[in-house]
Design an enzyme around this catalytic site. Structure first.
Site, PDB file in Angstrom:
ATOM      1  N   LYS A   1       0.842  -1.192   0.000  1.00 48.09           N
ATOM      2  CA  LYS A   1       0.000   0.000   0.000  1.00 48.09           C
ATOM      3  C   LYS A   1       0.882   1.248   0.000  1.00 48.09           C
ATOM      4  O   LYS A   1       1.700   1.435   0.888  1.00 48.09           O
ATOM      5  CB  LYS A   1      -0.913  -0.016   1.234  1.00 48.09           C
ATOM      6  CG  LYS A   1      -1.818   1.203   1.381  1.00 48.09           C
ATOM      7  CD  LYS A   1      -2.662   1.065   2.634  1.00 48.09           C
ATOM      8  CE  LYS A   1      -3.488   2.303   2.915  1.00 48.09           C
ATOM      9  NZ  LYS A   1      -4.242   2.195   4.188  1.00 48.09           N
TER      10      LYS A   1
ATOM     11  N   PRO B   1      -0.856  10.252  -0.146  1.00 47.08           N
ATOM     12  CA  PRO B   1       0.272   9.328  -0.301  1.00 47.08           C
ATOM     13  C   PRO B   1       1.093   9.221   0.979  1.00 47.08           C
ATOM     14  O   PRO B   1       1.151  10.145   1.786  1.00 47.08           O
ATOM     15  CB  PRO B   1       1.097   9.988  -1.408  1.00 47.08           C
ATOM     16  CG  PRO B   1       0.862  11.455  -1.203  1.00 47.08           C
ATOM     17  CD  PRO B   1      -0.551  11.586  -0.684  1.00 47.08           C
TER      18      PRO B   1
ATOM     19  N   LEU C   1     -10.053  -2.186  20.191  1.00 45.70           N
ATOM     20  CA  LEU C   1     -11.422  -1.689  20.258  1.00 45.70           C
ATOM     21  C   LEU C   1     -11.909  -1.511  21.687  1.00 45.70           C
ATOM     22  O   LEU C   1     -12.803  -0.710  21.945  1.00 45.70           O
ATOM     23  CB  LEU C   1     -12.357  -2.642  19.505  1.00 45.70           C
ATOM     24  CG  LEU C   1     -12.054  -2.858  18.018  1.00 45.70           C
ATOM     25  CD1 LEU C   1     -13.054  -3.831  17.409  1.00 45.70           C
ATOM     26  CD2 LEU C   1     -12.053  -1.548  17.261  1.00 45.70           C
TER      27      LEU C   1
END
Length: 504
Positions: A82, A100, A337
């Site tokens: 990525k 980016p 979480l």
């Protein structure tokens, strides 16, 4: 490390990405001398959210800390690379831009490159900011390579992250942790025991009746916060008045469309849709506001906007944007979480797990659990969450969309003072300052501000020291070097197949 006060038993409650990242880190550093026992408790009957599949470059710090082999990691988690996040329809329908990883251009004469670009843009000479980012140019062309270390070349220091299968990532980390002495206990926790005097958690009891004692408990139990909230009632800061999305529906599908090394975030009528290319499938989801669209409507919308055929039933996720008032309370540290969640935008969830682990290692307690260390941990984590929160809010606030009530509310809402000041500073002379090592640097803020249509009234007057002719020439040279650098990069999946032996 032979102190009588040293922790003897650490219990991690919950598996998934947060639990096994924590276990892997503790296995790497804490259990080497056999003095501390670490046990992870999880139940296969309790599912994990499992959609945190996209990361930012800081994940490389964690991988290096563990000493993992990157090619093996990519192979076993069916990962892709990525270079950026692609934002579609955020400023306005039909508009797109990249956020980016890595810099734009190069700083010149000790002045930020951003200032020079703003001057040219103001003169109508340079509309395309992305042309000055190797990551953005390569992403547009579906190219990738690792940095080659070459000095004075854009190819020498390419910043990148990963997109991986969350289930396979947890499995990979579990294997790593268990090989380093971390124990795993299968079972559902039914009760939690506390010290009558201090309120510290002393043990948890499983459905089988087995009791697991511990000195330190790390709560990775997800949204429910079994220890940090249900037991200790720590409290929660609700940020849903700024971050409207409180639901998500996720579904994997077969590969189709682009395999560019980016996570794509497409703004939708009542939220936004993510698209994450992995080696074997696409990860997809729609994060949305339940006040503006129903669960059935959101699910139907997502299924109608996939690039492949669904591979599983849609997974419904409910959450409230915010964080625990304390990440560390008594002898319980919440990570993942259980500590808080804003929403998936900008792929920051796994980073917050990583930061929680790193800060815990830096302030690791003994059995005295001294309060100044706990207080500092909580201050640092609160800062981390709040500054990421404000960056995420920017995406929803800075928009020209007026096509639905959802976007109308977001465009007109008041925002936190820090973000208000950041926008005002940028709108003056285009200046952005990074505060106290906040996660997102000036380049990230610049990419999103410009991409979402915010432009300053002027530019840094320091750039006028360079003549207009010299500026135009040097900017053209930078753009040319970046374009030529991208041309030598192989295709994204071509690179994976050649280097990671994962797609043969």
């Amino acid at each position: 490390m032979t102190s009588v006060n040293r922790l003897r038993k650490v219990v991690i409650v919950g598996g998934g990405t947060a639990g096994w990242m924590t276990a892997a880190a503790l296995g790497r550093f804490l259990t080497r001398d056999g003095q501390t026992e670490v046990t992870l408790v999880e139940s296969e009957a309790i599912g994990t959210v499992g959609v945190g599949e996209s990361t930012i470059p800081q994940i490389n710090i964690f991988n290096r800390m563990l000493g993992v082999d990157e090619n093996e990691f990519v192979r076993k988690t069916k990962a892709t690379f990525k270079l950026a996040i692609e934002f579609v329809d955020w400023k306005a329908i039909g508009h797109s831009y990249h956020h980016p990883f890595g810099p734009y251009g190069v700083d010149m004469e000790a002045v930020s490159f951003h200032a020079y670009w703003l001057k040219l843009h103001g003169q109508g000479l340079e509309p395309d900011l992305g042309a000055y980012s190797l990551n953005a140019v390569a992403a547009r062309q579906n190219r990738f390579m690792r940095p080659n270390g070459q000095a004075n070349s854009p190819l020498g220091a390419i910043a990148y992250a990963f997109q991986f299968d969350a289930g396979l990532y947890a499995r990979y980390l579990r294997d790593y942790a268990e090989a380093r002495g971390i124990g795993r206990q299968e079972g559902k926790i039914t009760t939690v025991q506390q010290d009558d005097l201090t309120g510290f958690v002393t043990s948890v009891t499983l459905e089988s009746g087995e009791i697991i004692e511990g000195d330190l408990f790390i709560d990775c139990s997800g949204f429910r916060g079994l220890l940090i909230e249900q037991t200790l009632q720590t409290g929660y800061e609700d940020w849903s008045h700024w971050l409207l999305n409180d639901r998500a529906v996720a579904v994997p599908c077969t590969l189709g469309g682009s395999n560019a090394p980016v996570t794509r975030a497409t703004a939708r009528p009542a939220g936004w849709q993510w698209r994450i290319p992995l080696q074997h499938r696409l990860g997809n989801g729609y994060a949305y506001s339940s006040a503006h669209i129903s669960e059935d409507e959101a699910t139907a919308y997502l299924l109608a906007h996939l690039d492949g055929e669904p591979l599983a039933a849609p997974n419904q996720i409910r959450f409230t944007a915010g964080r625990r008032k304390k990440s560390w309370n008594k002898n319980v540290v919440a990570i993942g979480l259980a500590a808080g969640f804003m929403e998936p935008l900008e792929s920051q969830s796994i980073h917050l797990i990583q930061v929680g682990i790193a800060r815990l290692l830096a302030m690791f307690p003994d059995r005295d659990f001294r309060q100044p260390d706990i207080d500092r941990y909580n201050r640092v984590m609160a800062f981390e969450y709040e500054k990421i929160r404000d960056f995420i809010i920017l995406h929803f606030k800075a928009t020209q969309r007026n096509d639905t009530p959802y976007w109308d509310y977001l465009r007109e809402m008041s925002v936190p003072d820090y973000l208000t000041d950041k926008i005002a500073m940028f709108e003056s002379y285009g200046r952005i300052f990074r505060e106290n090592d906040e996660l997102f640097n000036d380049t990230s803020w610049f990419a999103v501000m410009v991409g979402q249509g915010l432009l300053p009234r002027g530019y840094d007057p320091m750039v006028d020291v360079m003549s207009d002719e010299e500026l135009v020439r040097r900017m053209a040279d930078i753009k040319s070097v970046i374009a030529k650098s991208a041309e030598v990069m192989p295709g994204h999946f071509e690179f994976i197949k050649a280097n990671c032996d994962a797609m043969g």
